[in-house]
Design a protein around this motif. Structure first.
Motif, mmCIF file in Angstrom:
data_model
loop_
_atom_site.group_PDB
_atom_site.id
_atom_site.type_symbol
_atom_site.label_atom_id
_atom_site.label_comp_id
_atom_site.label_asym_id
_atom_site.label_seq_id
_atom_site.Cartn_x
_atom_site.Cartn_y
_atom_site.Cartn_z
ATOM 1 N N GLU A 128 0.839 -1.213 0.000
ATOM 2 C CA GLU A 128 0.000 0.000 0.000
ATOM 3 C C GLU A 128 0.865 1.250 0.000
ATOM 4 O OE1 GLU A 128 -3.128 0.018 -0.377
ATOM 5 O OE2 GLU A 128 -3.759 -1.999 0.170
ATOM 6 N N GLU A 177 1.101 8.885 -5.883
ATOM 7 C CA GLU A 177 0.523 9.545 -4.715
ATOM 8 C C GLU A 177 0.655 11.050 -4.892
ATOM 9 O OE1 GLU A 177 1.398 5.970 -1.512
ATOM 10 O OE2 GLU A 177 2.717 7.715 -1.516
ATOM 11 N N THR A 248 -4.248 10.665 -4.499
ATOM 12 C CA THR A 248 -3.617 9.772 -5.469
ATOM 13 C C THR A 248 -4.106 10.112 -6.872
ATOM 14 O OG1 THR A 248 -3.301 7.440 -6.098
ATOM 15 C CG2 THR A 248 -5.390 7.978 -5.077
HETATM 16 C C1 LIG Z 1 -5.195 -2.891 -4.881
HETATM 17 C C2 LIG Z 1 -5.078 -1.573 -4.208
HETATM 18 O O1 LIG Z 1 -6.041 -1.101 -3.633
HETATM 19 N N1 LIG Z 1 -3.890 -0.983 -4.274
HETATM 20 C C3 LIG Z 1 -3.653 0.344 -3.773
HETATM 21 C C4 LIG Z 1 -2.239 0.755 -4.088
HETATM 22 C C5 LIG Z 1 -1.891 2.110 -3.491
HETATM 23 C C6 LIG Z 1 -0.845 2.860 -4.246
HETATM 24 C C7 LIG Z 1 -0.489 4.202 -3.646
HETATM 25 N N2 LIG Z 1 -0.406 4.207 -2.196
HETATM 26 C C8 LIG Z 1 -1.480 5.250 -4.099
HETATM 27 O O2 LIG Z 1 -2.443 5.540 -3.389
HETATM 28 O O3 LIG Z 1 -1.299 5.804 -5.190
HETATM 29 C C9 LIG Z 1 -4.627 1.317 -4.425
HETATM 30 O O4 LIG Z 1 -4.996 2.296 -3.757
HETATM 31 O O5 LIG Z 1 -5.041 1.117 -5.574
#
Ligand SMILES: CC(=O)N[C@@H](CCC[C@H](N)C(=O)O)C(=O)O
Length: 371
Positions: A128, A177, A248
């Motif tokens: 994450e 992010e 994000t």
């Molecule tokens: C499958 C899933 O939910 N993965 C997360 C990955 C997070 C990536 C990063 N921290 C961001 O928020 O860009 C998702 O939120 O998709």
């Protein structure tokens, strides 16, 4: 290992959710379990808070890897489970407790009866945040057991138990992010003209930023800009000197992501001018798209259907996954495992059905043996 044992492992892991690179109890739990079942075919090593396990195949020609992520999210659980999180404020709200349990289940069966090829199980920290896949790929530990093929799964609340969904090509988006700090001038609520209000500046940025996707991205392309957390100020009758946005950005194409970043920076400059403040931007972790290699999808579908499960060819999703980096460097694929929860991923009431654990174990084991 039967469903009752899988449930018991999942419930143990569910109670000890830990954030990225802090997965010490989780690692300890995995190691204790693995050392209990260890035999002469198994080797175990650690990497930071992660674990790697190799099972030597009966007549190995190559090595196949299965990756399970092990970290949790800073979300306060609201499931009312009898086995809810003992780490208040953290929760396995993205199903990584399922991912680990399924890996342990398949690993146990394969250790008892090794497959033809070598298999490496990768228990990867920090999916994450801030991303464990990229540094793990560069580690000596993984280089020593470099696989020829790799795969992973993610639970899917929207699909019923017994359904597996995936596709050839793009499955998950490129992500970045977004952390923004706004600095103005604090003051008394009754004297706004003497201050520079960052609640207003940050709110204005967020509202105006919505035009970036709506009006700068080709409607036939797709992108997301979500602010998930906004903090500012100290008191109801004071003007906030500081504000912070945490969010994000997602895009199917890397060039769309670059364009969005330029637009975010342009808008931040405009906010600085308009609200007489300073705005700093940090893009945090960026994940590479998850792109499934075509040659595996047809044989995988056959493996799924041979076990009586349903295979669905699904559209790509705006979720992100640092497993994308592994697929950039190693041929393989990722798939969704239906768990039928009324609440989705990253929700405080996510309640995946535990019958899906057995489906996951069967599909992972069969894929390792037959792909
Ligand atoms: C499958 C899933 O939910 N993965 C997360 C990955 C997070 C990536 C990063 N921290 C961001 O928020 O860009 C998702 O939120 O998709």
């Amino acid at each position: 290992m039967n469903l009752e044992q899988l449930q018991s492992i999942r419930r143990d892991l569910h109670q000890i959710p830990e954030l990225g690179f802090q997965e010490k109890k989780t690692q300890q739990y995995l190691l204790e379990y693995l050392h209990r079942i260890k035999n002469e075919k198994m080797e175990i090593q650690t990497w930071k808070t992660g674990v790697l396990v190799k099972i030597t195949g009966r007549n190995a020609e190559e090595t196949i890897a299965y990756r399970a992520d092990i970290d949790a999210l800073p979300i306060t659980e609201e499931t009312n489970y009898s086995f809810e999180s003992q780490h208040k404020g953290n929760m396995h709200a993205c199903g990584h407790d399922f991912h680990m349990t399924i890996a342990l289940g398949a690993l146990t069966r394969l250790a008892e009866n090794p497959p033809h090829n070598n298999v490496v199980f990768i228990f990867q920290p920090a999916e994450e945040n801030p991303g464990g896949a990229l540094p793990m790929l560069q580690s000596e530990e993984l280089k020593a057991w470099w696989p020829d093929r790799i795969f992973a799964l993610h639970i899917a609340p929207e699909y019923p138990v017994g359904t597996i969904a995936s596709r050839s090509g793009l499955l998950f988006a490129n992500t970045s992010e977004l952390f923004m700090d706004f600095k103005g001038k604090g003051g008394h609520a009754a004297y706004p003209h003497t201050a520079k209000d960052m609640v207003v500046a940050a709110s204005s940025f967020n509202v105006q930023a919505q035009h970036i996707v709506a009006r700068t991205v080709d409607p036939l392309d797709s992108a997301v800009l979500t602010v998930g957390k906004m903090t500012a100020g100290f008191v109801q009758n004071g003007i906030a000197e500081n504000a912070r946005l945490e969010g994000t950005m997602r895009a199917f194409k890397a060039e769309t992501m670059s364009g969005m970043k330029q637009n975010v920076e342009g808008l931040a400059k405009a906010i600085e001018l308009a609200y007489e403040c300073t705005v700093s931007i940090d893009y945090g972790s960026n994940y590479y798209q998850v792109f499934n290699h075509e040659q595996f999808m047809e044989p995988f579908q056959q493996i799924v259907e041979k076990r009586g499960f349903k295979y669905v060819d699904c559209p790509p999703a705006m979720t992100g996954e640092d497993f994308g980096y592994m697929l950039r460097d190693i041929p393989g694929f990722m798939f969704w495992l239906g768990v039928d929860s009324p609440y989705g991923l990253h929700h405080s009431q996510l309640q995946p059905k535990e019958e899906a654990l057995e489906v996951g174990v069967q599909v992972v084991e069969a894929t390792i043996r037959e792909l």
